[in-house]
Design an enzyme around this catalytic site. Sequence first.
Site, PDB file in Angstrom:
ATOM      1  CG  HIS A 197      31.890  33.447  23.768  1.00 17.69           C
ATOM      2  ND1 HIS A 197      32.055  32.567  24.806  1.00 17.69           N
ATOM      3  CD2 HIS A 197      32.553  32.882  22.722  1.00 17.69           C
ATOM      4  CE1 HIS A 197      32.774  31.538  24.419  1.00 17.69           C
ATOM      5  NE2 HIS A 197      33.093  31.712  23.141  1.00 17.69           N
ATOM      6  CD  GLU A 198      31.747  33.123  18.932  1.00 17.69           C
ATOM      7  OE1 GLU A 198      32.806  33.163  18.261  1.00 17.69           O
ATOM      8  OE2 GLU A 198      31.394  32.125  19.575  1.00 17.69           O
TER       9      GLU A 198
ATOM     10  CG  HIS B 214      36.713  33.739  20.329  1.00 18.83           C
ATOM     11  ND1 HIS B 214      37.558  33.265  21.302  1.00 18.83           N
ATOM     12  CD2 HIS B 214      35.562  33.008  20.427  1.00 18.83           C
ATOM     13  CE1 HIS B 214      36.963  32.283  21.971  1.00 18.83           C
ATOM     14  NE2 HIS B 214      35.743  32.127  21.475  1.00 18.83           N
TER      15      HIS B 214
END
Length: 405
Positions: free
Chosen positions: A22-23, A26
Site C-alpha cells: 500500500h505504501e 504511494h
Amino acid sequence: MLAYIIGVVLFALCVGVSLALHEAGHLLTAKAFGMKVRRYFVGFGPRLWSFRRGETEYGLKAIPVGGFCEIAGMTALDEVDPQDEPRAMWRQKTWKRTVVMATGPFTHFLLGFIVLYTMAVTFGLPNLAEKPVVSQVSACVHDATSNEQLANPACGPGESGPAQAAGLRPGDEVLSVGGVTTPTWSAMVDEIQRADGPTPFVVRRGDETLRLTVDVPRVDRPVTTSDGEAAVAQVGVAGVTATRSFDYSAWSALGGTATFAGDMFAQTFEKLVEFPQRIPAVVEAIFGGERDPETPVSVVGASRIGGEAVEAGLWQVFLLLLAGLNFFMGVFNLLPLLPLDGGHIAVTWYEHVRNWLRDRRGKTAAAPVDYTRLSGITMVLVMIGGAVLLLTVTADIVNPIRITQ
C-alpha cells in the site's frame, strides 16, 4: 498445532506485505510525478535497519505491520527545504495528488484480485451467491428415511432421475421453477419441494434459455422440524446437486475473477455500512455473550481464523479471507475522513472546486486548507478508530470467531 501457528504467522505476514505494498503504491507514483519522497519504511517502532538510495531512506522497523511513506510537503503545514518547494506535494496538480493518494487503496484491490485469480485457477471460486447451478444430475430418485440412504441411492439398471429424464445437465442454471423465479439454490429447492408432477423449469445453458418439463415425484426425505427434531416428510425432488465452486482455466478465470471480485466489493461496502451497528455485539461477546460470526474482526482475529483454516486444510478459506481483508482495507482507506487517504483526496478536491469557483468570480485562488483547523475532528476520528480496534482485538483474544471445533 504447528500447522495452526504456521497459518497464523503466514496470514499476519501476508497482511504486513499488503500494508507495505500500500505504501509502496504511494512511493512509486509520487516519484513518478517528481515529488520528493524522504522516507519509506516497513513496520513501526524502533528502527532495525535502513539504507539511503538517492534522496530516499528505505528501512525496516521492529513491528513488521504496516509502514509509512513520507512525501515532502504532503500538506502546506509541512516544513520543506526551499530548493524542494516546487516538488512539494501540495503544490502539484489535483489529479497527480489524487493518483498518489488513491494508489495505496487501489493496491489492495489489485492484491485482492490476484488472490482471487490464484484461487480460480487452483481451487476454483466458491459459489458464495448460492447461484442455482447444477453440479450433478442423479440417475434415480427413491424414498430415503435417513441421510445415509440419501447419500447412497440404490439405482437400478436403466433408471433415470426426474431432472435427467427432462434433459437437465451439469452446468445448467435454473432460472425458475413452476413459473417462480429462483435466484438462489435455496429458493429453487423450496419450489421443487412444493411441486408435484409435471413442472415447468426455465434453464440457462451457456447462451441459450431452455424450457423443460420435470415430472417431480413426491418422496420421503429426512427433515428437521422447527423444534430441532429429526422427522420424515414427503417432498418434491428433482434429483440435482448444487455447485459448490466454479472451476476455470487460466483465461476464463479473468472474467470469473472480475465478476466474483465485483460481488465481493459490493458485499464489503454493505458490511462497512453495517459496521457501527455490529459494535454492541462485539462488546457483548467480550463479556461472555455468544460471538456473532458477522461481527468485525481485527488482524489478530483474522490471523487466528487463517491459522485454523491452514490447520484444517481449508486453503480456500485462507485465501478468501485474505482477499476479503484486502478489499475491506481498500474501501476503508477511501472513506473521505482524515487521516485516511480518502480524507486527503477529499481535501484536495475541495480546494480544487473552491478555487475553480473563485476563478469564475474573478478572484484569486485561496490559500491551501489549514489542516490545524481539522485537527480536532481528526483526533476524534483517530480516538474512535483506536477504541474500535481495541474492542475487536480484545474480543478476538477472549472470545474469537472459530471455523473449526
